[in-house]
Design a protein around this motif. Structure first.
Motif, mmCIF file in Angstrom:
data_model
loop_
_atom_site.group_PDB
_atom_site.id
_atom_site.type_symbol
_atom_site.label_atom_id
_atom_site.label_comp_id
_atom_site.label_asym_id
_atom_site.label_seq_id
_atom_site.Cartn_x
_atom_site.Cartn_y
_atom_site.Cartn_z
ATOM 1 N N TYR A 90 1.022 -1.157 0.000
ATOM 2 C CA TYR A 90 0.016 -0.025 -0.048
ATOM 3 C C TYR A 90 0.763 1.245 0.081
ATOM 4 O O TYR A 90 1.908 1.118 0.338
ATOM 5 C CB TYR A 90 -0.758 -0.058 1.239
ATOM 6 N N SER A 91 0.291 2.230 -0.291
ATOM 7 C CA SER A 91 1.133 3.551 -0.133
ATOM 8 C C SER A 91 -0.011 4.520 0.136
ATOM 9 O O SER A 91 -1.166 4.486 -0.116
ATOM 10 C CB SER A 91 1.710 3.922 -1.722
ATOM 11 N N LEU A 92 0.419 5.747 0.992
ATOM 12 C CA LEU A 92 -0.465 6.585 1.313
ATOM 13 C C LEU A 92 0.431 7.941 1.742
ATOM 14 O O LEU A 92 1.703 7.903 1.737
ATOM 15 C CB LEU A 92 -1.271 6.362 2.517
ATOM 16 N N ASN A 93 -0.203 9.297 1.611
ATOM 17 C CA ASN A 93 0.621 10.401 2.117
ATOM 18 C C ASN A 93 1.041 10.455 3.453
ATOM 19 O O ASN A 93 0.199 10.043 4.181
ATOM 20 C CB ASN A 93 -0.001 11.703 1.412
ATOM 21 N N GLU A 94 1.874 11.196 3.697
ATOM 22 C CA GLU A 94 2.039 11.562 5.150
ATOM 23 C C GLU A 94 1.334 12.688 5.654
ATOM 24 O O GLU A 94 0.587 13.396 4.846
ATOM 25 C CB GLU A 94 3.577 11.976 5.617
ATOM 26 N N GLY A 95 1.105 12.689 6.953
ATOM 27 C CA GLY A 95 0.260 13.576 7.662
ATOM 28 C C GLY A 95 -1.279 13.295 7.250
ATOM 29 O O GLY A 95 -2.107 14.434 7.664
ATOM 30 N N LEU A 96 -1.976 12.226 7.262
ATOM 31 C CA LEU A 96 -3.383 12.011 7.071
ATOM 32 C C LEU A 96 -3.860 12.324 8.512
ATOM 33 O O LEU A 96 -3.297 11.680 9.409
ATOM 34 C CB LEU A 96 -3.521 10.934 6.301
ATOM 35 N N PRO A 97 -5.159 12.330 8.516
ATOM 36 C CA PRO A 97 -5.830 12.362 9.862
ATOM 37 C C PRO A 97 -6.251 10.835 10.180
ATOM 38 O O PRO A 97 -5.939 9.873 9.279
ATOM 39 C CB PRO A 97 -7.286 13.207 9.926
ATOM 40 N N ALA A 98 -6.667 10.690 11.236
ATOM 41 C CA ALA A 98 -7.263 9.526 11.725
ATOM 42 C C ALA A 98 -8.359 8.838 11.003
ATOM 43 O O ALA A 98 -9.179 9.807 10.822
ATOM 44 C CB ALA A 98 -7.292 9.463 13.370
ATOM 45 N N GLY A 99 -8.358 7.507 11.048
ATOM 46 C CA GLY A 99 -9.377 7.020 10.109
ATOM 47 C C GLY A 99 -9.655 6.807 8.721
ATOM 48 O O GLY A 99 -10.596 6.481 8.056
ATOM 49 N N VAL A 100 -8.649 7.222 7.959
ATOM 50 C CA VAL A 100 -8.434 7.083 6.681
ATOM 51 C C VAL A 100 -8.302 5.599 6.155
ATOM 52 O O VAL A 100 -7.205 5.074 6.910
ATOM 53 C CB VAL A 100 -7.326 8.116 6.136
ATOM 54 N N LEU A 101 -8.980 5.237 5.243
ATOM 55 C CA LEU A 101 -8.783 3.521 4.817
ATOM 56 C C LEU A 101 -7.526 3.460 4.129
ATOM 57 O O LEU A 101 -7.357 4.237 3.101
ATOM 58 C CB LEU A 101 -10.042 3.266 4.103
ATOM 59 N N ILE A 102 -6.574 2.801 4.476
ATOM 60 C CA ILE A 102 -5.246 2.237 3.868
ATOM 61 C C ILE A 102 -5.571 1.122 2.913
ATOM 62 O O ILE A 102 -5.350 1.471 1.574
ATOM 63 C CB ILE A 102 -4.261 2.150 4.792
ATOM 64 N N GLY A 103 -6.298 0.213 3.233
ATOM 65 C CA GLY A 103 -6.762 -0.962 2.510
ATOM 66 C C GLY A 103 -7.439 -1.904 3.060
ATOM 67 O O GLY A 103 -7.468 -1.965 4.594
ATOM 68 N N SER A 104 -8.150 -2.899 2.430
ATOM 69 C CA SER A 104 -8.880 -4.024 3.185
ATOM 70 C C SER A 104 -7.966 -5.378 2.952
ATOM 71 O O SER A 104 -8.158 -5.880 1.836
ATOM 72 C CB SER A 104 -10.259 -4.128 2.448
ATOM 73 N N LEU A 105 -7.593 -5.984 4.142
ATOM 74 C CA LEU A 105 -6.877 -7.148 3.962
ATOM 75 C C LEU A 105 -7.688 -8.283 3.305
ATOM 76 O O LEU A 105 -7.201 -8.956 2.791
ATOM 77 C CB LEU A 105 -6.136 -7.561 5.124
ATOM 78 N N ALA A 106 -8.958 -8.352 3.869
ATOM 79 C CA ALA A 106 -9.627 -9.385 3.506
ATOM 80 C C ALA A 106 -10.147 -9.564 2.100
ATOM 81 O O ALA A 106 -10.223 -10.453 1.086
ATOM 82 C CB ALA A 106 -11.214 -9.371 4.311
ATOM 83 N N HIS A 107 -10.425 -8.170 1.348
ATOM 84 C CA HIS A 107 -10.877 -7.906 -0.126
ATOM 85 C C HIS A 107 -9.434 -8.436 -0.704
ATOM 86 O O HIS A 107 -9.480 -8.986 -1.676
ATOM 87 C CB HIS A 107 -11.318 -6.600 -0.020
ATOM 88 N N ASP A 108 -8.386 -7.721 -0.273
ATOM 89 C CA ASP A 108 -7.226 -7.776 -1.023
ATOM 90 C C ASP A 108 -6.665 -9.351 -1.286
ATOM 91 O O ASP A 108 -5.804 -9.406 -2.175
ATOM 92 C CB ASP A 108 -6.202 -6.710 -0.786
ATOM 93 N N LEU A 109 -6.772 -10.042 -0.102
ATOM 94 C CA LEU A 109 -6.489 -11.365 -0.071
ATOM 95 C C LEU A 109 -7.347 -12.186 -0.753
ATOM 96 O O LEU A 109 -7.196 -13.466 -0.574
ATOM 97 C CB LEU A 109 -6.082 -11.755 1.460
#
Length: 898
Positions: free
Chosen positions: A26-45
């Protein structure tokens, strides 16, 4: 999830590999607030979920767990049920998290991996996730690439940068600025460009990037520099990154122009003309040459020398100082010395062609030599200055002077020129010796330096002068002097602690340490005053109270630092000014005044004494009556309390007043006092007879009444008090068949039968009773008529009332009343009544006369009160039958025993 994706599609993108491999990216920007979705392991697996093809009852619940909670675990939140990975409350700061170097740092099963390449994957957050239950068990390696955002501005490591450029630097010279700006961001978010806010038209900046991507600014010289024109340039260097919007940082850049030897010495003039007398002494100053070099430091050092063209005799005659350029006479001028000398002098600088100046010296020949003055000092002398202490005694020797003619041809005389207490006199027995001495004591404070001259002249009028300076040395001969011997100060009371009072000032005419003054309090100064030894600042350390002490007087000393020290004394007086800090104070909290009733209006009841410890207007007190002002008034100035009207004790026996005292301060203070006024009784009320109520009332007295029996009473009250209300009863007049048969108790007023009644005693008795008080100075009294009818019955009331209406003929005798009754009158009354009663009794009653008489007697004794009330007759009630009635009718009265 779709909403979150739309909100953060700009700053980050998520991607994953959907292979069955247990590794996700996964990749994401620094400085994001709490609760931002990074990814769903169940879906991606591609793990089965409750919404899949299998029935929910056949699908065991999935569980996702971080293998360890190290450094990476604090930045993410993993939903144990859904496998969704979100950012946590701990904000990801790429610059704090990742270090720009190869390798990885492991923190409890999770790691941060950094790479030297500026790609988004150069900073990786590694997580290990366990998937349960056993049917789906696997260890998933999650890699999260932290992308950089432009959240840091460039910053120079130092606020001021100094750079030195030689003034002969050619155009396009490049000089590296050793303190480039730093930006923790990466790539284009890092520092990209530099610029100067003011380039002065001679500078510009260029940026060079090395193989590691570091950018270094270079200063480029774009024009000619001249230190002598401008030796320094101050500007601002600005660093700017490539973010959107770009961020900037700045520092002050000072460009110093260093000197090179590009200037040579120069003389202002090409020739200098000087005249010298042939009799000048050795060391006489002839001239000074001076050249100027615009360079700095060693480049501007100048040395002076004679040109090779100057002949040796001239070199020997005149000495040239190679550092200062001063020319002095080094040998004596004689008759063979040439009269004109051309001195060519060179000004030499490093690497320069010498500057040239010509000094033309003309020697004027003198036919005779001047007299000589040779001093021999007795006092201390240094370089022609004689040092003498002040207060030296008169005739203190200073020096001997020998006066002579070098050619021994002419007579030489001398004298002293200049002002001062000095004398030059011949010293016998020598002809050419003179003694210089003082004529009175010297005073340093009057004059410190004297300049005198010993002048010698020969018979040809040729003069020569020897200048002597006399420096007077100070001695501790002066005491400090206060500017004022009496220092008068004032301060308000209740001052703050350590309050400033004044700054003492004393001067000492002596110099140096002898004139340094220190200040001290005298022994009579209170301990709470402080005086700074050095500054002379006088303070008071505590609060002063004027009411406790209004004036202070003590001494202060000023002492110098001489040996022995000298001192002087001054007197300090301090007046403590009043503040309104005291309320008026009554001498008593409660005042009591005893005033006789009927006191005349506006008579003086008493004086209210009140004081106020404050002074002046703050101590002025005004009195006023808070209550009862319609009756009482008080004199504000004298405190005299008066009643506006005459006071009657019977209406009100006492008064309670509140008096307020208000001072004249601002704001005003006040206090109150209680005033009790007690009215003393005056015998102004005679006794008031309450019973019998009328002189026309009467009482039936049976003949069978036994002696000593109470018949009735006289009851009276007196509104006065004390002895004025003590009542005495007496019978002052009697009338009846036998009036001495009744007596009255002088204290109680009870009337009793003294003797047995006979048949001849029947009839009406009238007793005049005097009710008198014991008042002083003159008692008051009232009178009442007590009527007693002696008979067995009352058969003819109208007859009795007619007797009562007749004016009684009673002679008043205060002490022993004797009532004279005419027998014929009594017999006539008896003769007119008794036969009729007896005849009727015998005829009508007969045998029952005795029984009827006894019945009437019993009824009269037991039911007399009710019988009288029913018949509405004005007949007095016997004492025993009306005691309770009188007690109910009496009003309670206070009798003050003052």
């Amino acid at each position: 999830h779709l909403l979150l994706f739309l909100l953060f599609v700009g700053p980050f993108n998520c991607f994953a590999s959907y292979s069955r491999a247990t590794e996700l990216f996964y990749s994401l920007n620094e400085g994001l607030p709490a609760g931002v979705l990074i990814g769903s392991l169940a879906h991606d697996l591609r793990l089965p979920t409750a919404g899949g093809q299998h029935p929910a009852s056949l699908q065991p619940p999935l569980s996702f767990t971080l293998a360890s909670h190290g450094l990476g675990g604090q930045y993410v939140q993993l939903d144990n049920r859904s496998g969704e990975l979100h950012t946590s409350a701990v904000e990801i700061d790429r610059e704090a998290l990742c270090v720009e170097s190869n390798g990885a740092t492991i923190f409890g099963g999770s790691a941060v991996v950094t790479s030297s390449s500026p790609s988004p994957e150069s900073c990786l957050l590694l997580l290990d996730v366990l998937v349960l239950p056993q049917e789906y068990f696997r260890l998933v390696k999650v890699k999260i690439a932290i992308r950089d955002v432009n959240d840091n501005a460039p910053r120079f490591p130092v606020p001021h940068i100094h750079l030195s450029v030689p003034e002969n630097a050619p155009v396009n010279t490049r000089l590296a600025i050793e303190h480039p700006a730093l930006d923790p961001d990466m790539g284009t978010n890092g520092v990209q460009t530099y610029r100067l806010r003011d380039n002065y038209g001679v500078f510009t900046l260029d940026v060079e990037e090395n193989e590691n991507g570091e950018r270094t600014p270079y200063l480029i010289v774009m024009g000619a520099l001249d230190r002598e024109t401008q030796d320094e340039y101050v500007t601002v260097i600005v660093a700017e990154d490539g973010g959107t919007p770009p961020l900037m940082g700045s520092a002050t850049l000072t460009i110093g122009i260093s000197d090179i030897n590009d200037n040579c010495p120069q003389f202002n003039d090409s020739q200098l003309n000087v005249t010298l007398y042939g009799n000048s002494s050795l060391g006489t100053h002839v001239a000074t040459v001076h050249a100027v070099d615009m360079d700095l430091g060693s480049n501007a050092q100048i040395t002076y020398s004679y040109s090779q063209k100057v002949p040796q005799p001239s070199r020997d005659l005149f000495h040239l100082n190679e550092s200062t350029g001063a020319i002095t006479l080094s040998t004596k001028v004689d008759g063979d010395t040439p009269r004109l000398h051309r001195l060519i002098i060179l000004g030499n600088g490093p690497g320069c062609i010498p500057a040239v100046i010509t000094v033309l010296v003309t020697i004027i020949k003198v036919l005779m030599r001047p007299p000589e003055v040779v001093p021999r000092f007795i006092a201390n002398e240094v370089e022609g200055v004689v040092y003498l202490k002040e207060l030296e005694p008169i005739n203190t020797p200073i020096a001997f002077f020998t006066i002579k003619d070098p050619d021994e041809k002419y007579k030489v005389s001398c004298y002293l020129d200049g002002d001062g207490p000095f004398r030059l006199s011949p010293y016998k027995p020598y002809n050419n010796e003179y003694l210089l001495e003082t004529t009175k004591p010297l005073d340093f404070e009057t004059q410190q330096l004297y300049e005198i001259s010993v002048v010698a002249w020969n018979s040809e009028g040729f003069h020569i002068k020897k200048v002597i300076k006399v420096q007077v040395l100070d001695d501790n001969d002066n005491s400090p002097v206060f500017s004022e011997q009496l220092i008068e100060l004032s301060i308000e009371e209740n001052n703050v602690p350590n309050a400033f009072l004044t700054k003492l000032h004393a001067t000492d005419a002596d110099s140096g340490e002898r004139g340094q003054v220190s200040y001290f309090l005298g022994p009579d100064a209170p301990s709470y005053f402080a005086l700074d030894k050095t500054t002379g600042v006088l303070t008071v350390s505590t609060q002063l109270d004027r009411e406790e002490k209004e004036k202070y007087r003590y001494t202060v000393k000023a002492v110098d630092s001489g040996f022995p020290p000298r001192e002087s004394i001054a007197t300090v007086t301090i007046t403590v000014l009043d503040k309104n800090d005291n309320s008026p104070r009554f001498i008593n909290k409660d005042f009591s005044f005893f005033v006789p009733e009927n006191f005349p209006g506006f008579g003086e009841i008493g004086v209210i004494s009140v004081t106020d410890a404050d002074a002046g207007q703050n101590g002025w007190v005004a009195l006023s009556v808070l209550n009862g002002s319609d009756i009482f008034v008080i004199d504000t100035g004298k405190g005299v309390l008066r009643a506006k009207v005459s006071l009657d004790r019977e209406q009100q026996s006492s008064y309670v007043l509140w008096i307020e005292a208000v001072d004249g301060g601002d704001p005003a203070l006040s206090s109150t006092a209680k005033i009790t006024i007690l009215l003393l009784d005056i015998n102004d009320n005679p006794p008031l007879v309450l019973f019998p109520q009328s002189n026309m009332s009467y009482l039936l007295v049976l003949p069978s009444t036994l002696p000593g029996s109470p018949i009735t009473e006289v009851y009276a009250v007196d509104k006065d008090t004390g002895m004025n209300a003590v009542i005495a009863y007496s019978i002052i007049g009697r009338r009846g068949p036998r009036p001495e048969s009744f007596r009255i108790d002088p204290k109680t007023g009870n009337i009793t039968l003294e003797e047995s009644l006979m048949q001849n005693d029947y009839g009406l008795y009238r007793l005049l009773v005097k009710v008198s008080d014991h008042g002083y100075p003159e008692p008051l009294h009232s009178t009442v008529m007590v009527n007693l009818f002696v008979n067995d019955t009352v058969s003819n009331e109208s007859y009795i009332e007619s007797l009562l209406r007749k004016e009684p003929d009673i002679s008043v005798e205060e002490k022993q009343p004797q009532i004279s009754i005419e027998p014929t009158h009594k017999k006539m009354e008896s003769a007119s009544c008794m036969p009729t009663l007896v005849a009727l009794s015998i005829i009508s009653l007969g045998s029952i006369a005795l029984v009827t008489g006894m019945g009437i007697y019993i009824c009269l004794r037991k039911g007399k009160k009710h019988h009288r009330a029913d018949e509405n007759l004005e007949v007095q009630i016997p004492l025993n039958g009306r005691i309770n009635l009188h007690m109910l009718e009496k009003k309670p009265m206070e009798i003050s025993n003052i």
